[in-house]
Design a protein around this motif. Structure first.
Motif, PDB file in Angstrom:
ATOM      1  N   TYR A  73       0.563  -0.981   0.063  1.00  0.00           N
ATOM      2  CA  TYR A  73       0.095  -0.155  -0.177  1.00  0.00           C
ATOM      3  C   TYR A  73       1.013   1.300  -0.258  1.00  0.00           C
ATOM      4  CZ  TYR A  73      -4.066   3.138   0.609  1.00  0.00           C
ATOM      5  OH  TYR A  73      -4.832   3.881   1.651  1.00  0.00           O
ATOM      6  N   GLY A  74       1.868   0.985   0.862  1.00  0.00           N
ATOM      7  CA  GLY A  74       2.941   2.384   0.716  1.00  0.00           C
ATOM      8  C   GLY A  74       3.854   2.560  -0.156  1.00  0.00           C
ATOM      9  N   SER A  75       4.031   1.361  -1.193  1.00  0.00           N
ATOM     10  CA  SER A  75       5.042   2.031  -1.948  1.00  0.00           C
ATOM     11  C   SER A  75       4.569   1.049  -3.683  1.00  0.00           C
ATOM     12  CB  SER A  75       6.259   0.747  -2.098  1.00  0.00           C
ATOM     13  OG  SER A  75       5.849  -0.647  -2.038  1.00  0.00           O
ATOM     14  N   LYS A  76       3.470   0.691  -3.594  1.00  0.00           N
ATOM     15  CA  LYS A  76       2.647   0.003  -4.728  1.00  0.00           C
ATOM     16  C   LYS A  76       3.169  -0.647  -5.775  1.00  0.00           C
ATOM     17  CE  LYS A  76      -1.373   1.605  -4.831  1.00  0.00           C
ATOM     18  NZ  LYS A  76      -1.404   2.089  -2.600  1.00  0.00           N
ATOM     19  N   LYS A  77       4.493  -1.820  -5.125  1.00  0.00           N
ATOM     20  CA  LYS A  77       4.726  -2.523  -5.966  1.00  0.00           C
ATOM     21  C   LYS A  77       4.672  -3.658  -5.497  1.00  0.00           C
ATOM     22  CE  LYS A  77       7.718   0.676  -7.788  1.00  0.00           C
ATOM     23  NZ  LYS A  77       7.987   0.781  -9.154  1.00  0.00           N
ATOM     24  N   SER A  78       4.748  -4.756  -5.905  1.00  0.00           N
ATOM     25  CA  SER A  78       4.299  -6.339  -5.489  1.00  0.00           C
ATOM     26  C   SER A  78       5.356  -6.798  -4.415  1.00  0.00           C
ATOM     27  CB  SER A  78       4.426  -6.929  -6.710  1.00  0.00           C
ATOM     28  OG  SER A  78       3.385  -6.781  -7.344  1.00  0.00           O
ATOM     29  N   PRO A  79       5.020  -6.781  -3.174  1.00  0.00           N
ATOM     30  CA  PRO A  79       5.848  -7.512  -2.694  1.00  0.00           C
ATOM     31  C   PRO A  79       6.476  -9.427  -2.637  1.00  0.00           C
ATOM     32  CG  PRO A  79       4.055  -8.297  -1.663  1.00  0.00           C
ATOM     33  CD  PRO A  79       3.396  -7.411  -2.618  1.00  0.00           C
ATOM     34  N   ASN A 129       3.146 -17.184  -8.416  1.00  0.00           N
ATOM     35  CA  ASN A 129       2.714 -18.061  -8.096  1.00  0.00           C
ATOM     36  C   ASN A 129       1.596 -17.828  -6.730  1.00  0.00           C
ATOM     37  OD1 ASN A 129       4.437 -17.579  -6.084  1.00  0.00           O
ATOM     38  ND2 ASN A 129       5.992 -18.951  -6.041  1.00  0.00           N
ATOM     39  N   CYS A 130       1.151 -16.885  -6.177  1.00  0.00           N
ATOM     40  CA  CYS A 130       0.266 -16.969  -4.615  1.00  0.00           C
ATOM     41  C   CYS A 130      -0.491 -15.823  -5.205  1.00  0.00           C
ATOM     42  CB  CYS A 130       0.843 -16.137  -4.166  1.00  0.00           C
ATOM     43  SG  CYS A 130      -0.028 -17.174  -2.124  1.00  0.00           S
ATOM     44  N   SER A 131      -1.936 -16.418  -5.606  1.00  0.00           N
ATOM     45  CA  SER A 131      -2.677 -15.195  -5.773  1.00  0.00           C
ATOM     46  C   SER A 131      -3.170 -14.886  -4.144  1.00  0.00           C
ATOM     47  CB  SER A 131      -4.174 -16.106  -6.629  1.00  0.00           C
ATOM     48  OG  SER A 131      -4.511 -16.584  -5.171  1.00  0.00           O
ATOM     49  N   LYS A 132      -2.587 -14.166  -3.219  1.00  0.00           N
ATOM     50  CA  LYS A 132      -2.942 -13.947  -1.955  1.00  0.00           C
ATOM     51  C   LYS A 132      -1.849 -12.454  -2.171  1.00  0.00           C
ATOM     52  CE  LYS A 132      -5.367 -17.231   1.001  1.00  0.00           C
ATOM     53  NZ  LYS A 132      -5.382 -17.443   2.491  1.00  0.00           N
ATOM     54  N   LEU A 133      -0.506 -12.373  -2.929  1.00  0.00           N
ATOM     55  CA  LEU A 133      -0.631 -11.605  -3.309  1.00  0.00           C
ATOM     56  C   LEU A 133       0.239 -11.023  -4.467  1.00  0.00           C
ATOM     57  CD1 LEU A 133       3.222 -12.924  -2.304  1.00  0.00           C
ATOM     58  CD2 LEU A 133       1.965 -12.048  -0.824  1.00  0.00           C
ATOM     59  N   SER A 134      -1.580 -11.156  -4.851  1.00  0.00           N
ATOM     60  CA  SER A 134      -1.721 -10.015  -6.172  1.00  0.00           C
ATOM     61  C   SER A 134      -2.819  -8.899  -6.160  1.00  0.00           C
ATOM     62  CB  SER A 134      -2.710 -10.963  -7.574  1.00  0.00           C
ATOM     63  OG  SER A 134      -4.270 -11.111  -5.993  1.00  0.00           O
ATOM     64  N   ASP A 135      -2.003  -7.861  -6.648  1.00  0.00           N
ATOM     65  CA  ASP A 135      -3.010  -5.937  -6.529  1.00  0.00           C
ATOM     66  C   ASP A 135      -4.549  -6.171  -5.899  1.00  0.00           C
ATOM     67  OD1 ASP A 135      -0.087  -5.347  -6.759  1.00  0.00           O
ATOM     68  OD2 ASP A 135      -0.875  -4.563  -8.855  1.00  0.00           O
ATOM     69  N   GLU A 136      -4.916  -7.294  -5.892  1.00  0.00           N
ATOM     70  CA  GLU A 136      -6.076  -7.488  -5.939  1.00  0.00           C
ATOM     71  C   GLU A 136      -6.426  -7.949  -4.733  1.00  0.00           C
ATOM     72  OE1 GLU A 136      -5.392  -6.771 -10.342  1.00  0.00           O
ATOM     73  OE2 GLU A 136      -4.582  -8.470  -8.184  1.00  0.00           O
ATOM     74  N   TYR A 137      -5.827  -8.511  -3.966  1.00  0.00           N
ATOM     75  CA  TYR A 137      -5.967  -9.481  -2.840  1.00  0.00           C
ATOM     76  C   TYR A 137      -5.118  -8.188  -1.708  1.00  0.00           C
ATOM     77  CZ  TYR A 137      -5.977 -12.943   0.777  1.00  0.00           C
ATOM     78  OH  TYR A 137      -6.875 -13.662   1.996  1.00  0.00           O
ATOM     79  N   LEU A 138      -4.033  -7.878  -2.314  1.00  0.00           N
ATOM     80  CA  LEU A 138      -3.688  -7.144  -1.290  1.00  0.00           C
ATOM     81  C   LEU A 138      -4.560  -6.042  -1.036  1.00  0.00           C
ATOM     82  CD1 LEU A 138       0.488  -7.241  -1.680  1.00  0.00           C
ATOM     83  CD2 LEU A 138      -1.177  -8.852  -0.409  1.00  0.00           C
ATOM     84  N   ASP A 139      -4.860  -5.527  -2.032  1.00  0.00           N
ATOM     85  CA  ASP A 139      -5.893  -4.076  -2.163  1.00  0.00           C
ATOM     86  C   ASP A 139      -7.186  -5.021  -0.808  1.00  0.00           C
ATOM     87  OD1 ASP A 139      -6.533  -1.398  -2.864  1.00  0.00           O
ATOM     88  OD2 ASP A 139      -8.127  -2.448  -3.435  1.00  0.00           O
ATOM     89  N   GLN A 140      -7.522  -5.843  -1.122  1.00  0.00           N
ATOM     90  CA  GLN A 140      -8.964  -5.791  -0.309  1.00  0.00           C
ATOM     91  C   GLN A 140      -8.020  -6.669   1.287  1.00  0.00           C
ATOM     92  OE1 GLN A 140     -10.156  -9.928  -1.633  1.00  0.00           O
ATOM     93  NE2 GLN A 140     -10.825  -8.835  -3.779  1.00  0.00           N
ATOM     94  N   VAL A 141      -6.869  -6.588   1.990  1.00  0.00           N
ATOM     95  CA  VAL A 141      -6.708  -6.891   2.978  1.00  0.00           C
ATOM     96  C   VAL A 141      -6.734  -5.811   3.188  1.00  0.00           C
ATOM     97  CG1 VAL A 141      -4.703  -7.852   4.610  1.00  0.00           C
ATOM     98  CG2 VAL A 141      -5.393  -9.270   2.527  1.00  0.00           C
ATOM     99  N   MET A 142      -5.633  -4.679   2.579  1.00  0.00           N
ATOM    100  CA  MET A 142      -5.729  -2.946   3.481  1.00  0.00           C
ATOM    101  C   MET A 142      -7.121  -2.265   3.658  1.00  0.00           C
ATOM    102  SD  MET A 142      -3.156  -2.307   4.098  1.00  0.00           S
ATOM    103  CE  MET A 142      -3.095  -0.998   4.569  1.00  0.00           C
ATOM    104  N   GLN A 143      -7.923  -2.487   2.522  1.00  0.00           N
ATOM    105  CA  GLN A 143      -9.529  -1.758   2.347  1.00  0.00           C
ATOM    106  C   GLN A 143      -9.993  -2.527   4.416  1.00  0.00           C
ATOM    107  OE1 GLN A 143     -10.366   0.469   0.801  1.00  0.00           O
ATOM    108  NE2 GLN A 143      -8.272   0.361  -0.277  1.00  0.00           N
TER     109      GLN A 143
END
Length: 306
Positions: A216-222, A239-253
């Motif tokens: 969220y702070g960098s907008k770079k994929s971890p 290799n992990c859908s939970k590290l996609s931008d979409e999923y990480l955005d859900q986590v942060m929201q």
């Protein structure tokens, strides 16, 4: 205090200065740590460093010992990070040697006999785990085309609708990499006295909560590298859908909604005692079992339990 990331009085009065990974622990543990433990430990260390009164210093050491958070697995993880940094960042053999010596000098807690056994057992594993971690990090470096490794980066940024900033610290700024380690657990049924924990098949929720903040702070994929004494595993958005931008955005929201709710509670408390009265603790949470029993008993008294 003025400024974009200033701390409002209602928060500073409670020693609650920022939000952090909400998946690392329940809110009541965050409050116990930030609002109660940290101020007391900070004051105790100031007395130890500056006071000339022996009685005050002795009492301060008792406070530090009572409220400290440490264990052999925690120390082992910290040591591996230092060993890796010495090899990949500072490239300094003295740093590597110092990290090993610090682990050997670790004093196990006296309230859990298993901590001493773990410390002794991990002493033969820390360099092996570090080498596996280095291998994993080098593979990530090749994948991302990194020229060199940059160490920790601290994040402090605003959350929409929140008065307090969000804070986090990633292990490697280059490549936005988080390093995790997995250690054997004590098991009396095993011949060695330990059960070897396998590498995970996907990142833990607490890890996802952590890297979601960095994303969220960098907008770079971890990328997450996990190492144990046998091997390493790499998790990324490929290799992990939970590290996609979409999923990480859900986590942060979800985290933002939670942080707003927490601020509403914080605003209602005039002092730490009132804050404790507004929050229901869960002493059945497994994290309390990893604490000094005296610290747990103190927390129960603070919450009004006898």
């Amino acid at each position: 205090m003025e400024g974009k990331l200033s701390t409002p009085d209602w928060a500073s009065n409670l020693n609650y200065y920022h939000h952090s990974n909400i998946k690392s622990a329940p809110f009541h543990l965050h409050v116990f740590d930030k609002c109660y433990k940290r101020p007391l430990v900070k004051k105790a260390w100031e007395i130890i460093k500056l006071s000339e009164d022996k009685d005050q210093i002795q009492e301060a050491w008792r406070t530090v010992k009572l409220l400290q958070t440490k264990s052999a697995p925690m120390q082992a993880g910290t040591t591996v990070q230092k060993l890796v940094d010495a090899k990949l960042i500072t490239e300094n053999e003295n740093d590597y040697k110092t990290a090993k010596e610090e682990f050997l000098a670790y004093e196990p807690v006296d309230w859990d006999v298993r901590d001493s056994f773990k410390h002794h057992y991990y002493s033969d594993l820390i360099e092996i785990v570090a080498e596996n971690a280095i291998s994993g990090l080098k593979e990530v470096s090749q994948q991302l085309g990194l020229n060199k490794f940059l160490g920790e980066k601290e994040y402090l940024f605003e959350l929409p609708g929140c008065a307090l900033p969000y804070s986090g610290r990633e292990d490697f700024e280059s490549g936005h990499i988080e390093l995790k380690t997995v250690w054997p657990t004590a098991n009396e049924r095993s011949k060695t006295g330990f059960y070897k924990k396998p590498l995970p098949k996907e990142p833990l929720d607490s890890w996802l909560g952590q890297v979601a903040g960095y994303w969220y702070g960098s907008k770079k994929s971890p990328t997450i590298v996990v190492a144990n004494e046998d091997d390493y595993v790499i998790f990324n958005s490929d290799n992990c859908s939970k590290l996609s931008d979409e999923y990480l955005d859900q986590v942060m929201q979800s985290a933002i909604v939670t942080c707003k709710r927490r601020e509403n509670i914080l605003r209602k408390a005039k002092n730490v005692k009132e804050l404790f009265d507004l929050i229901e603790p869960d002493f059945g949470d497994w994290r309390w079992n990893n604490m000094n029993p005296d610290q747990r008993d103190l927390a129960k008294k603070l919450w009004g339990y006898k």
